[in-house]
Scaffold this motif. Sequence first.
Motif, short mmCIF file in Angstrom:
data_model
loop_
_atom_site.label_atom_id
_atom_site.label_comp_id
_atom_site.label_asym_id
_atom_site.label_seq_id
_atom_site.Cartn_x
_atom_site.Cartn_y
_atom_site.Cartn_z
N ALA A 386 0.83 -1.21 0.00
CA ALA A 386 0.00 0.00 0.00
C ALA A 386 0.86 1.26 0.00
CB ALA A 386 -0.94 -0.01 1.21
N ALA A 389 2.67 1.54 -3.40
CA ALA A 389 1.75 1.94 -4.46
C ALA A 389 1.38 3.41 -4.33
CB ALA A 389 0.49 1.07 -4.43
N ALA A 390 1.12 3.87 -3.09
CA ALA A 390 0.77 5.28 -2.89
C ALA A 390 1.93 6.18 -3.32
CB ALA A 390 0.40 5.53 -1.42
N LEU A 393 2.15 6.09 -7.14
CA LEU A 393 1.05 6.86 -7.73
C LEU A 393 1.40 8.34 -7.69
CD1 LEU A 393 -2.13 5.15 -6.20
CD2 LEU A 393 -1.55 5.24 -8.62
N TRP A 394 1.97 8.76 -6.54
CA TRP A 394 2.33 10.16 -6.35
C TRP A 394 3.43 10.57 -7.32
CZ3 TRP A 394 -0.18 13.91 -4.17
CH2 TRP A 394 0.47 15.10 -3.87
N SER A 399 -2.01 5.21 -13.65
CA SER A 399 -3.23 4.61 -13.12
C SER A 399 -2.88 3.51 -12.12
CB SER A 399 -4.08 4.02 -14.25
OG SER A 399 -3.56 2.77 -14.63
N LEU A 400 -3.84 3.22 -11.22
CA LEU A 400 -3.61 2.22 -10.17
C LEU A 400 -3.34 0.83 -10.76
CD1 LEU A 400 -3.54 1.65 -7.12
CD2 LEU A 400 -5.99 1.26 -7.21
N ASP A 401 -4.01 0.48 -11.89
CA ASP A 401 -3.82 -0.84 -12.51
C ASP A 401 -2.33 -1.13 -12.69
OD1 ASP A 401 -6.78 -1.25 -14.07
OD2 ASP A 401 -6.08 0.79 -13.79
N LEU A 404 -0.11 -0.75 -9.26
CA LEU A 404 -0.26 -1.86 -8.30
C LEU A 404 0.43 -3.12 -8.82
CD1 LEU A 404 -1.60 -2.38 -5.57
CD2 LEU A 404 -3.56 -3.32 -6.80
N HIS B 313 -6.39 12.99 -6.19
CA HIS B 313 -5.18 12.36 -6.71
C HIS B 313 -5.33 10.84 -6.54
CE1 HIS B 313 -1.01 11.15 -7.04
NE2 HIS B 313 -0.76 12.33 -7.57
N LEU B 400 -8.70 0.54 -12.69
CA LEU B 400 -8.81 -0.02 -11.34
C LEU B 400 -9.04 1.06 -10.30
CD1 LEU B 400 -8.61 -2.58 -9.58
CD2 LEU B 400 -6.16 -2.22 -9.47
N ASP B 401 -8.47 2.26 -10.48
CA ASP B 401 -8.64 3.35 -9.51
C ASP B 401 -10.11 3.56 -9.20
OD1 ASP B 401 -5.77 5.08 -10.01
OD2 ASP B 401 -6.57 3.97 -11.70
#
Lengths: 469, 469
Positions: A386, A389-390, A393-394, A399-401, A404, B313, B400-401
């Motif tokens: 987590a 990933a955070a 992302l920052w 994208s999260l896909d 992650l 974000h 996914l987000d």
Amino acid sequence: MPAAPSFTPASWPVRTLRKVRDTVDTMASSSPSRLFLTALFLVIAVFTALLSLPVATAKHVVTPFYDALFTATSAVTVTGLTTVNSGEHWSQFGLVVIMVAMFVGGLGVVTLASILALAVSRRLGLRGKLLTQQAMAADDDGRLGEVGTLLRIIITTTTTIQLALAVLLIPAFYVADHTLGEAFFHGSFYAISSFNNGGFVSHPDGLAGFESNPFIVVPIMIGVFVGSLGFPVLMVLLTLRHKFRKWSLHAKLTIGVSLILTVVGAVVLGGLEWNNQATMGHLSVWDKILHSFFASVNTRSGGFSLVDQNELHPATMLITDALMFAGGGSVSTAGGIKVTTIAVLFLAMAAEARGDSDIRTFGRRIPDGTMRVALSVVVLGATLVALGAALLLWISEESLDRVLFETISAFATCGLSVGLSAELPPAGKYVLVALMFAGRVGTITLAAALSARQRETRYHFPEERPIIG
Amino acid sequence: MPAAPSFTPASWPVRTLRKVRDTVDTMASSSPSRLFLTALFLVIAVFTALLSLPVATAKHVVTPFYDALFTATSAVTVTGLTTVNSGEHWSQFGLVVIMVAMFVGGLGVVTLASILALAVSRRLGLRGKLLTQQAMAADDDGRLGEVGTLLRIIITTTTTIQLALAVLLIPAFYVADHTLGEAFFHGSFYAISSFNNGGFVSHPDGLAGFESNPFIVVPIMIGVFVGSLGFPVLMVLLTLRHKFRKWSLHAKLTIGVSLILTVVGAVVLGGLEWNNQATMGHLSVWDKILHSFFASVNTRSGGFSLVDQNELHPATMLITDALMFAGGGSVSTAGGIKVTTIAVLFLAMAAEARGDSDIRTFGRRIPDGTMRVALSVVVLGATLVALGAALLLWISEESLDRVLFETISAFATCGLSVGLSAELPPAGKYVLVALMFAGRVGTITLAAALSARQRETRYHFPEERPIIG
Ligand SMILES: [K+]
Ligand SMILES: [K+]
């Protein structure tokens, strides 16, 4: 009356070697976790230096520090993520350095994890569940010391398996339009890379060129699966073979969960991609089935892929995330939270559903402390993923896909990639380096540290239950 | 010698009511989980029918079945996700139906969860940790039966708090340019919606118009927080007030973890969005702090938002996902896996790190069975979310987000939304309906079912530890 000490004449190199042996033995028994961290750190430093040499690249240039560090960390932790195209960027020398890094890294991880597991058994006063202890009794002239003996057994076993894989792969590459020299090089490379769950490839386009060649795909798949089981399971298989009832509980759980995850993973991943023209949609049914199993096995954590992971359906990526997070067997080159961790948690839930106060399986009881260690490992893993990933992302604004996927692949030292490693700015690459390192040593040292501490409580507080759920 | 039965004259309506009372009491004690599921299902069916009436919409049309079902489920499970703009699509009558659905749903969930918790205590032979049992001793003329008495206490307590919130909100809306009638309607609506963690809004643009009005924002925030603590904690606070030492372990853990999550959440969410011009970047420092706490409190699981969640974000969305998954207190209108579940797991890990075989906190020991129930709830939650997200990824082809955000919001009956609920095809809406239903009843009934089953094992298998990590 004690026997008088016996003096044997010894030259100074022998005495020096004995001193080194004794120092390592002392460190291995007093603070094995620190030995693990220190050794991994030093080995990564050495390989970063080697990969920074101009001779390591095809164009004889100096590789940027973050790319050299990333590649060295990825190879030593046997992850397989890359920031550069391995087959293009590195010279033959560079690829040999990576191959050696994977071999040394894989060996080191298995040896140090074995030492940690041994230390835990000893602290808990358990009978030797790791067969190494029995094997070591056979080598009791003490020439090599405890660590040395363990290393000898591990080297003998793993090298034999890797040689067998090379013997299968070299002719396969020779038949597949390679010269004998190329076949020898690639065969050796993939033998080491697969058994050590290294995930590195020596062809510029990876394994895509051999997607329908079972003589290459199948040995690599077998190498990854066998390598992911872990040393204690290999020893059980080699010594007890099919005498299932005599297997250790650890071996039964590891092989059971690995097989379940592999089959379920193959069905789900294959089902989701069955008609995806960008991945396996164009293949024959037989090749689709082969691809499904290859994909499933490599989440546990080989890291090889036959298709572009960017073309996977987002749902496939999510399922792959879950399978990578699960990982392989303990005391192996595979990463993730490990299959026995999952087994213990599910057995604990099953016990609760039956109303049992004991966690029971295969006629054995698993102590509650083991469940709490498993729980801690999962929470550590989820927290690392987590946070990683955070952060990514920052840093990346992706994208999260994709974030992650790459994050879990790094934490689980899996190496499957959507290519984000190469696209990230240096800050993001350092985050992945930290994740690979933490994923490699984190779960193992945490579990060992917690397990070694278990003790009985002398007094009890009154019981009170909060409401759950 | 037993006393002779006393005969009192009773007319037939009294006898009929007694029969209904006894039937509900019997069902509540013999199979409370089934009562919970049946009641929730029936109530949703009734409100779906009501919302399907043309008079419920502003344009007097028949709402499609999936939208009526979705809204009814969302209101009764006090989630707050919407497929239509509540303030535009529904008539005044429709909004009153939603308001009543939230009130009935909130009341029903708390009552039925209380009955389940009572049943567990009784099965385990525990002294009454739920203060309701003491309160019920005071009402022992048996007129209302056990369920009736519980319902009376819950209605009295919760209605009082909701009235107090309405008394704060009605003048605030009147001052904020509403007529007295509008102020009365919106004040009542938000009082019910906030305390029941309902998450529905009665303005077409939600609370965005009041983002800098503390007289509206703060009471709603307090209503959500207090409502998320749960009935057992409210009873402790109302009867024991500041006598912290006398509080139940459940109250200490719930309030402790809720405060920690709220403060940490506010700092992280506020920090990530501090300069985001599309959310809170343009606000004064004071308003930014207020927004941060409002956002953090509403992940636990109020579901109100002051800003467009699509503009967050991606890293903020991921942190929000984690906070929503955590949820609120047990036996409350909040959802998620519940804060005591998290507390128990972390205490188990802390015990392991200290080397204790007992999980100890505040001078009490939490039994290992409770930890396994907590573990089961987390695994159930994670499984539901993973399956739900995979299905929605497959149906929607979205990233996914957004999918994970809406999936967790539905499972945790939180109601924060990136708008996906409205965009999904009917199949996707049914998936979210299933998630809201499962999230509402799943963790509660699972935990109750498991807790009630705990028994001692009469014989033990020999112990064997697999290697973890
Ligand atoms: K790997
Ligand atoms: K809600």
